[in-house]
Design an enzyme around this catalytic site. Sequence first.
Site, PDB file in Angstrom:
ATOM      1  N   GLU A  59       0.813  -1.210   0.000  1.00 20.21           N
ATOM      2  CA  GLU A  59       0.000   0.000   0.000  1.00 20.21           C
ATOM      3  C   GLU A  59       0.852   1.268   0.000  1.00 20.21           C
ATOM      4  O   GLU A  59       0.537   2.242  -0.678  1.00 20.21           O
ATOM      5  CB  GLU A  59      -0.929   0.008   1.215  1.00 20.21           C
ATOM      6  N   ARG A 270       7.758 -14.895  -0.023  1.00 17.37           N
ATOM      7  CA  ARG A 270       7.120 -13.656   0.410  1.00 17.37           C
ATOM      8  C   ARG A 270       7.733 -13.161   1.714  1.00 17.37           C
ATOM      9  O   ARG A 270       7.899 -11.964   1.918  1.00 17.37           O
ATOM     10  CB  ARG A 270       5.612 -13.909   0.581  1.00 17.37           C
ATOM     11  N   LEU A 329       0.865  -7.135 -10.911  1.00 18.27           N
ATOM     12  CA  LEU A 329       1.114  -5.948 -11.722  1.00 18.27           C
ATOM     13  C   LEU A 329       2.597  -5.611 -11.827  1.00 18.27           C
ATOM     14  O   LEU A 329       3.028  -4.981 -12.793  1.00 18.27           O
ATOM     15  CB  LEU A 329       0.342  -4.760 -11.143  1.00 18.27           C
TER      16      LEU A 329
END
Length: 421
Positions: A59, A270, A329
């Site tokens: 974010e 991750r 993305l």
Amino acid sequence: MSGAWHHLAGLAAPALRWNLRRRVARDKEDPARLAEREGHGAARPPGRLIWLHAASVGESLAILPLMEALAARDPALTMLVTTGTVTSARLLPQRLPDALRGRVLHRYAPLDVPAWVARFLDGWRPDAAGFVESELWPNTLAATHGRGIPLALLNARISDRTAARWGRWAPGFARDLLGRFRLIMPRSAQDAARLQALGAQGLTPPGDLKLAAPPLPVDAAALTELRGAIGGRPVLLAASTHPGEEAQIMAAAAELRGSWPQLLTILAPRHPERGAELGEAPRRSLGQGPDAGPLYIADTMGEMGLLYRAADIAFIGGSLVPHGGQNPLEAARLGCPMIFGPHMENFQEASGGLLAAGGARQVQDAAALAATMADMLTHPDASAAMARAAGAWVSSASDLPGRMAEALLALVGPDGAVEKA
């Protein structure tokens, strides 16, 4: 319900303080800045200030184009960015463009304890506040709204499960919480519909800010060095993987090596601290490069821009297991052909758009993974065309940061006077 939350959060302050200290021992909090979690550490500069709150790395990086657009439209503006993770605090300064340095301040967000939030707001006195995606902290929102500070929910998202739960068990609470926002800019049409059903007002047309993020950066020397170590070998990157995925990916890679014996698989978990458990192979966190073996473990932070540029195919992690997927993305912006599994719920709009544009491939289970990767390696021209389609689809949101910046600035008068509702 909001009154009960306010009371309980105040009572929980001693336990929360204890938990913060416990998290320090796990490197989940910064001991030198622990006081910021209780609202201390304000250093408000003069002039207009907009507060942007983002939960974590994804974010906070997604709002970089928004901050650039804000800075371009208001040369006197300062931006305060709050996050809740150590990783985001470390990475954000590295990613700030030169034009934003000195104009963006970072603090850890205060926990949702009334006294701590009040201390934070007393010190910073923002002219407007933008909360990113699904950061809906009741006491924080109530206190900010109560001071007349206009609130915006940016890139707003809410899952089907959360929306159904709120609609069933706490419709009034959800309506009151969302009603504190003057402006809500939903991430997708689906998010907009869910939010509207819960009583949200002030909704704008949807648009995903993550589509407008810049390409991940890379250190040119590190890229040259890594490509040199790889040589001419084909490279499969397993990006942002989760427990339960790596074994499936390695099994698929083993099948591929029958036809591509030089195939190199790069595992980029991750959570980099898992690197040691992923097998006996060179690890980037130890300063090692890939050797002649079939596996390389990239257990570092902030190097996905490097890894995507070095790969021939990227598998997007969190999608073979029911995690909800990771961000596809980043690969799209860097021209890396991608594949992901069936669990892309966290990026439903992005993954659906990429598939519709012919910019990605999806497999339903691990059994299909090797065959799909083999097809992509066998037909590099088709894979390259897929990557171009992904890049074109991502570029469609290039005007969103500007529109979002103008909507946010419209909440604040030219001299810092808040626009009246």
